[in-house]
Design a protein around this motif. Structure first.
Motif, PDB file in Angstrom:
ATOM      1  N   LEU A   1      11.777  13.801  -8.071  1.00 31.73           N
ATOM      2  CA  LEU A   1      10.915  13.317  -6.997  1.00 31.73           C
ATOM      3  C   LEU A   1      10.320  11.970  -7.365  1.00 31.73           C
ATOM      4  O   LEU A   1       9.921  11.740  -8.493  1.00 31.73           O
ATOM      5  N   LEU A   2      10.262  11.082  -6.407  1.00 35.98           N
ATOM      6  CA  LEU A   2       9.593   9.797  -6.559  1.00 35.98           C
ATOM      7  C   LEU A   2       8.371   9.805  -5.670  1.00 35.98           C
ATOM      8  O   LEU A   2       8.340  10.473  -4.645  1.00 35.98           O
ATOM      9  N   GLU A   3       7.369   9.032  -6.051  1.00 40.96           N
ATOM     10  CA  GLU A   3       6.178   8.903  -5.232  1.00 40.96           C
ATOM     11  C   GLU A   3       6.126   7.489  -4.666  1.00 40.96           C
ATOM     12  O   GLU A   3       6.616   6.559  -5.296  1.00 40.96           O
ATOM     13  N   PRO A   4       5.503   7.324  -3.490  1.00 41.65           N
ATOM     14  CA  PRO A   4       5.387   5.979  -2.929  1.00 41.65           C
ATOM     15  C   PRO A   4       4.381   5.149  -3.723  1.00 41.65           C
ATOM     16  O   PRO A   4       3.395   5.660  -4.223  1.00 41.65           O
ATOM     17  N   SER A   5       4.652   3.869  -3.800  1.00 37.05           N
ATOM     18  CA  SER A   5       3.742   2.922  -4.411  1.00 37.05           C
ATOM     19  C   SER A   5       2.562   2.735  -3.471  1.00 37.05           C
ATOM     20  O   SER A   5       2.662   2.981  -2.277  1.00 37.05           O
ATOM     21  N   GLY A   6       1.454   2.261  -3.991  1.00 32.97           N
ATOM     22  CA  GLY A   6       0.282   2.020  -3.160  1.00 32.97           C
ATOM     23  C   GLY A   6       0.332   0.679  -2.441  1.00 32.97           C
ATOM     24  O   GLY A   6      -0.511   0.378  -1.623  1.00 32.97           O
ATOM     25  N   ILE A   7       1.328  -0.143  -2.760  1.00 32.46           N
ATOM     26  CA  ILE A   7       1.400  -1.482  -2.171  1.00 32.46           C
ATOM     27  C   ILE A   7       2.632  -1.561  -1.270  1.00 32.46           C
ATOM     28  O   ILE A   7       3.748  -1.439  -1.734  1.00 32.46           O
ATOM     29  N   PHE A   8       2.380  -1.740   0.039  1.00 30.93           N
ATOM     30  CA  PHE A   8       3.454  -1.859   1.022  1.00 30.93           C
ATOM     31  C   PHE A   8       3.339  -3.222   1.680  1.00 30.93           C
ATOM     32  O   PHE A   8       2.251  -3.664   2.000  1.00 30.93           O
ATOM     33  N   LYS A   9       4.444  -3.876   1.907  1.00 30.20           N
ATOM     34  CA  LYS A   9       4.430  -5.109   2.702  1.00 30.20           C
ATOM     35  C   LYS A   9       4.289  -4.726   4.177  1.00 30.20           C
ATOM     36  O   LYS A   9       3.531  -5.311   4.911  1.00 30.20           O
ATOM     37  N   PHE A  10       5.076  -3.708   4.584  1.00 29.32           N
ATOM     38  CA  PHE A  10       4.935  -3.126   5.911  1.00 29.32           C
ATOM     39  C   PHE A  10       4.336  -1.743   5.700  1.00 29.32           C
ATOM     40  O   PHE A  10       4.864  -0.950   4.921  1.00 29.32           O
ATOM     41  N   SER A  11       3.266  -1.436   6.399  1.00 24.40           N
ATOM     42  CA  SER A  11       2.514  -0.202   6.144  1.00 24.40           C
ATOM     43  C   SER A  11       3.305   1.065   6.446  1.00 24.40           C
ATOM     44  O   SER A  11       2.905   2.142   6.029  1.00 24.40           O
ATOM     45  N   ASP A  12       4.421   0.960   7.136  1.00 23.16           N
ATOM     46  CA  ASP A  12       5.186   2.146   7.513  1.00 23.16           C
ATOM     47  C   ASP A  12       6.570   2.200   6.866  1.00 23.16           C
ATOM     48  O   ASP A  12       7.425   2.953   7.305  1.00 23.16           O
ATOM     49  N   VAL A  13       6.776   1.413   5.815  1.00 17.26           N
ATOM     50  CA  VAL A  13       8.020   1.468   5.038  1.00 17.26           C
ATOM     51  C   VAL A  13       7.613   1.581   3.572  1.00 17.26           C
ATOM     52  O   VAL A  13       7.235   0.584   2.947  1.00 17.26           O
ATOM     53  N   PRO A  14       7.647   2.801   3.022  1.00 15.31           N
ATOM     54  CA  PRO A  14       7.166   2.999   1.648  1.00 15.31           C
ATOM     55  C   PRO A  14       8.114   2.406   0.609  1.00 15.31           C
ATOM     56  O   PRO A  14       9.315   2.265   0.839  1.00 15.31           O
ATOM     57  N   ILE A  15       7.545   2.074  -0.536  1.00 14.47           N
ATOM     58  CA  ILE A  15       8.288   1.580  -1.688  1.00 14.47           C
ATOM     59  C   ILE A  15       8.052   2.566  -2.830  1.00 14.47           C
ATOM     60  O   ILE A  15       6.905   2.907  -3.112  1.00 14.47           O
ATOM     61  N   PRO A  16       9.117   3.042  -3.494  1.00 13.49           N
ATOM     62  CA  PRO A  16       8.905   3.990  -4.596  1.00 13.49           C
ATOM     63  C   PRO A  16       8.152   3.347  -5.762  1.00 13.49           C
ATOM     64  O   PRO A  16       8.292   2.157  -6.024  1.00 13.49           O
ATOM     65  N   ILE A  17       7.380   4.163  -6.454  1.00 21.58           N
ATOM     66  CA  ILE A  17       6.710   3.705  -7.671  1.00 21.58           C
ATOM     67  C   ILE A  17       7.776   3.237  -8.650  1.00 21.58           C
ATOM     68  O   ILE A  17       8.837   3.837  -8.766  1.00 21.58           O
ATOM     69  N   GLY A  18       7.488   2.172  -9.356  1.00 25.00           N
ATOM     70  CA  GLY A  18       8.397   1.666 -10.365  1.00 25.00           C
ATOM     71  C   GLY A  18       9.200   0.462  -9.912  1.00 25.00           C
ATOM     72  O   GLY A  18       9.987  -0.065 -10.679  1.00 25.00           O
ATOM     73  N   PHE A  19       8.995   0.011  -8.671  1.00 21.97           N
ATOM     74  CA  PHE A  19       9.718  -1.154  -8.176  1.00 21.97           C
ATOM     75  C   PHE A  19       8.777  -2.345  -8.082  1.00 21.97           C
ATOM     76  O   PHE A  19       7.671  -2.234  -7.580  1.00 21.97           O
ATOM     77  N   LYS A  20       9.255  -3.468  -8.564  1.00 19.04           N
ATOM     78  CA  LYS A  20       8.496  -4.718  -8.538  1.00 19.04           C
ATOM     79  C   LYS A  20       9.082  -5.625  -7.475  1.00 19.04           C
ATOM     80  O   LYS A  20      10.304  -5.768  -7.369  1.00 19.04           O
ATOM     81  N   PRO A  21       8.227  -6.291  -6.686  1.00 24.88           N
ATOM     82  CA  PRO A  21       8.738  -7.194  -5.645  1.00 24.88           C
ATOM     83  C   PRO A  21       9.442  -8.408  -6.244  1.00 24.88           C
ATOM     84  O   PRO A  21       9.099  -8.865  -7.329  1.00 24.88           O
ATOM     85  N   LEU A  22      10.432  -8.902  -5.531  1.00 25.71           N
ATOM     86  CA  LEU A  22      11.125 -10.144  -5.873  1.00 25.71           C
ATOM     87  C   LEU A  22      10.790 -11.156  -4.776  1.00 25.71           C
ATOM     88  O   LEU A  22      11.562 -11.354  -3.835  1.00 25.71           O
ATOM     89  N   PRO A  23       9.617 -11.796  -4.853  1.00 32.54           N
ATOM     90  CA  PRO A  23       9.155 -12.650  -3.752  1.00 32.54           C
ATOM     91  C   PRO A  23      10.046 -13.853  -3.476  1.00 32.54           C
ATOM     92  O   PRO A  23      10.114 -14.320  -2.343  1.00 32.54           O
ATOM     93  N   GLN A  24      10.752 -14.365  -4.494  1.00 32.53           N
ATOM     94  CA  GLN A  24      11.608 -15.526  -4.271  1.00 32.53           C
ATOM     95  C   GLN A  24      12.815 -15.176  -3.406  1.00 32.53           C
ATOM     96  O   GLN A  24      13.420 -16.053  -2.801  1.00 32.53           O
ATOM     97  N   SER A  25      13.165 -13.891  -3.347  1.00 27.00           N
ATOM     98  CA  SER A  25      14.325 -13.449  -2.578  1.00 27.00           C
ATOM     99  C   SER A  25      13.923 -12.719  -1.302  1.00 27.00           C
ATOM    100  O   SER A  25      14.754 -12.116  -0.651  1.00 27.00           O
ATOM    101  N   SER A  26      12.637 -12.758  -0.957  1.00 26.80           N
ATOM    102  CA  SER A  26      12.125 -11.979   0.176  1.00 26.80           C
ATOM    103  C   SER A  26      11.445 -12.881   1.204  1.00 26.80           C
ATOM    104  O   SER A  26      10.998 -13.972   0.879  1.00 26.80           O
TER     105      SER A  26
END
Length: 152
Positions: free
Chosen positions: A35-60
């Motif tokens: 099981l994975l848990e959602p991260s507390g930081i979402f760019k869009f509030s209704d699309v969860p990101i799993p814990i353990g993922f770091k954003p790649l802002p240069q590619s986003s």
């Protein structure tokens, strides 16, 4: 005065994100459980990101205006793509997304939709990590078909 406000802002950010680091419980979930848990930081509030993922802002990028949202968000983490597929199968319905299909062949691709939007989530294994890409945009408008006129 500005320097003091800036320093306070930086210390606040450091404190907030410093306290948000992974705990032993979260590390155990990432390594031992399916099981994975959602991260507390979402760019869009209704699309969860799993814990353990770091954003790649240069590619986003993302854009939101007048109720229309468009985004291509990339993240990198060391989580097995099969666990990510299960995470999104479980989490997205909680945000009113309907799973349309899953394509699995090396790279995993998941298509979701709801009333006016589509969301495509892809997982691309790269060595020991996975690149997670979330594409969000409006649904294509279906134009009414013109009636065919008989040929005379």
């Amino acid at each position: 005065m500005k320097a003091r406000a800036y320093l306070f802002f930086l210390l606040s950010i450091f404190f907030i994100f410093g306290c948000a680091g992974s705990s032993k419980k979260e590390d155990g979930l990432l390594k031992n459980s399916s099981l994975l848990e959602p991260s507390g930081i979402f760019k869009f509030s209704d699309v969860p990101i799993p814990i353990g993922f770091k954003p790649l802002p240069q590619s986003s990028y993302s854009f939101e205006s007048s109720g229309v949202r468009v985004g291509l968000l990339k993240y990198q983490g060391k989580v097995n793509p099969d666990r990510i597929v299960n995470f999104y199968k479980e989490q997205m319905p909680m945000y009113n997304w309907m799973l349309l299909n899953v394509v699995e062949y090396g790279q995993r691709l998941m298509n979701f939709e709801r009333e006016t939007e589509t969301c495509i989530i892809s997982m691309d294994p790269k060595g020991s990590s996975t690149i997670l890409t979330i594409s969000l945009g409006p649904k294509a408008q279906i134009l009414p078909k013109k009636p065919k006129q008989p040929v005379k």
